[in-house]
Scaffold this motif. Structure first.
Motif, short mmCIF file in Angstrom:
data_model
loop_
_atom_site.label_atom_id
_atom_site.label_comp_id
_atom_site.label_asym_id
_atom_site.label_seq_id
_atom_site.Cartn_x
_atom_site.Cartn_y
_atom_site.Cartn_z
N GLU A 69 0.83 -1.21 0.00
CA GLU A 69 0.00 0.00 0.00
C GLU A 69 0.86 1.25 0.00
O GLU A 69 0.56 2.24 -0.67
N HIS A 70 1.93 1.21 0.82
CA HIS A 70 2.81 2.35 0.87
C HIS A 70 3.49 2.60 -0.48
O HIS A 70 3.64 3.75 -0.92
N SER A 111 3.13 5.92 -2.87
CA SER A 111 4.30 6.70 -3.33
C SER A 111 4.29 6.86 -4.85
O SER A 111 4.63 7.93 -5.37
N GLU A 112 3.89 5.84 -5.56
CA GLU A 112 3.84 5.94 -7.02
C GLU A 112 2.80 6.95 -7.47
O GLU A 112 3.04 7.73 -8.41
N GLU A 124 1.74 9.58 -5.78
CA GLU A 124 2.24 10.93 -5.49
C GLU A 124 3.32 11.36 -6.51
O GLU A 124 3.39 12.52 -6.90
N PHE A 125 4.14 10.41 -6.90
CA PHE A 125 5.19 10.76 -7.88
C PHE A 125 4.57 11.15 -9.22
O PHE A 125 5.03 12.09 -9.88
N LYS A 126 3.52 10.41 -9.63
CA LYS A 126 2.86 10.75 -10.89
C LYS A 126 2.22 12.12 -10.84
O LYS A 126 2.20 12.85 -11.84
N LYS A 127 1.69 12.47 -9.66
CA LYS A 127 1.09 13.81 -9.55
C LYS A 127 2.14 14.91 -9.66
O LYS A 127 1.89 15.98 -10.22
#
Length: 402
Positions: free
Chosen positions: A192-193, A197-198, A200-203
């Protein structure tokens, strides 16, 4: 008849004979020397020296030196002994002379053949060398092509290998994903973590510009005048050829422009010949030469134009030009037929007159004799020919030939 030289001198040793022949003011270029093992001739018109030797000599080792008005001939003996006389007292000189001249001609023919064979050998060697160099150059180019082909093949094999490895990795990954889908999905906090993180990185990932559109750039090259590839061409020779072609075109254009300025009747070579003849009749030789010059530019195959211009040059004392024009007229008056007998006789007389005025009486006599063969009943021509003979033999003073 030639004048025989009697004031010669000779000396000898046991192995060599030295003959000194005075040249009487003749130039070295006009002296003709023929030497065989039993005969010696030194000819400088109108003088002639002949020696029928007592014993044979080595003609291949004989030598002649000309300088200070004398010709020195060195003849190595075949037998080492002193001669009592230089020449043999014989009546059979004509046969000896004929045999010696035939032997000399055979020697010249042999030398000419050996020289031609040498030139052919040199050309063959040069051609073989050129072919060898060209073959080495082709081999070098082929080696470069083979090396480039090997490099491209190696790069292509490496690219195909990377592509196969990538495809295998994709297949392994797809297979593992399918296996994971068949198992119960137990999501842990760690998974889940990672997903959080993925996302948030895409955003936070910045927007990249769109790929640039493709296009074609047109490239043109100036065509070569010569189709040969540049690496195989001779640039300097090609540029020299182009320069000569341009000069020739400029000269032709200049002549065309000059002829365009003339009147219509001036473009007729027959009319210009008649005009030149009229100028010659009234004594205006320069105008006659100009008329003949323009007619020759229009028609270079009329022998009368050259013969008449030779007559003008003869009057103007341009003797070398008269000889050149008379020779050109005789070249055009071939083959010799009855229709051009009178023209050939005039050309021979004009060239012979120019030779005589240059004090080249032997050459002039040949032309007058040639004219006399054509017109054998011409009394004036017979008298002039006899005068030239008298001058050559030293029995007459220099006449003013026509």
């Amino acid at each position: 008849m030639p004048l025989l030289v009697t004031d010669y001198s000779w000396t000898q040793t046991e192995s060599t004979v030295y003959i000194h022949v005075p040249l009487k003011g003749a130039k070295a270029a006009t002296v003709d020397i023929v030497s065989t093992d039993e005969y010696l001739k030194v000819h400088y018109p109108p003088y002639l020296f002949e020696a029928f030797l007592v014993e044979p000599v080595h003609d291949d080792r004989s030598s002649a030196k000309i300088g200070n008005g004398v010709a020195v001939i060195t003849l190595p003996k075949r037998t080492n002994r002193i001669w009592e006389h230089l020449m043999i007292p014989t009546e059979n000189k004509k046969e000896i002379r004929k045999r010696a001249l035939l032997k000399y001609q055979e020697k010249l023919s042999s030398e000419s053949k050996s020289k031609g064979e040498k030139q052919r050998t040199e050309k063959k060697y040069a051609l073989e060398t050129m072919m060898k160099l060209e073959k080495e150059e082709r081999d070098s180019i082929q080696k470069m092509k083979d090396a480039e082909r090997k490099r491209i093949t190696a790069e292509l094999d490496a690219w195909q290998l990377r592509r196969r490895q990538k495809a295998e990795e994709e297949q392994v990954k797809l297979h593992s994903q399918r296996e994971n889908q068949n198992k119960p999905q137990a999501k842990t906090e760690k998974q889940e973590h990672r997903k959080t993180s993925e996302r948030e990185f895409k955003k936070k990932k910045p927007d990249l510009p769109a790929p640039r559109t493709s296009g074609n750039i047109q490239v043109t090259f100036t065509p070569r005048v010569f189709p040969t590839a540049l690496r195989e061409s001779r640039v300097q020779e090609e540029e020299e050829w182009l320069y000569k072609q341009a000069e020739a075109r400029r000269a032709v254009n200049a002549n065309v422009e000059m002829l365009k300025d003339q009147k219509e009747e001036n473009m007729n070579p027959d009319w210009l010949k008649d005009k030149g003849d009229k100028y010659f009749a009234i004594g205006d030789y320069l105008s006659a030469v100009n008329a003949y010059n323009l007619a020759i530019q229009l028609n270079r195959k009329m022998p009368a134009l050259y013969s008449n211009r030779a007559a003008c040059h003869l009057k103007l004392r341009n003797l070398h030009k008269a000889i050149e024009d008379s020779s050109q007229a005789l070249d055009l008056l071939t083959p010799p037929v009855a229709a051009n007998q009178a023209a050939r006789a005039r050309a021979h007389v004009r060239r012979g007159s120019a030779f005589c005025q240059l004090q080249l009486y032997a050459e002039g006599l040949q032309d007058f004799q040639a004219a006399l063969k054509i017109d054998c009943h011409n009394e004036a021509l017979q008298a002039d020919t006899q005068k030239i003979r008298d001058i050559i033999q030293g029995t007459a003073v220099n006449p003013e030939t026509q």
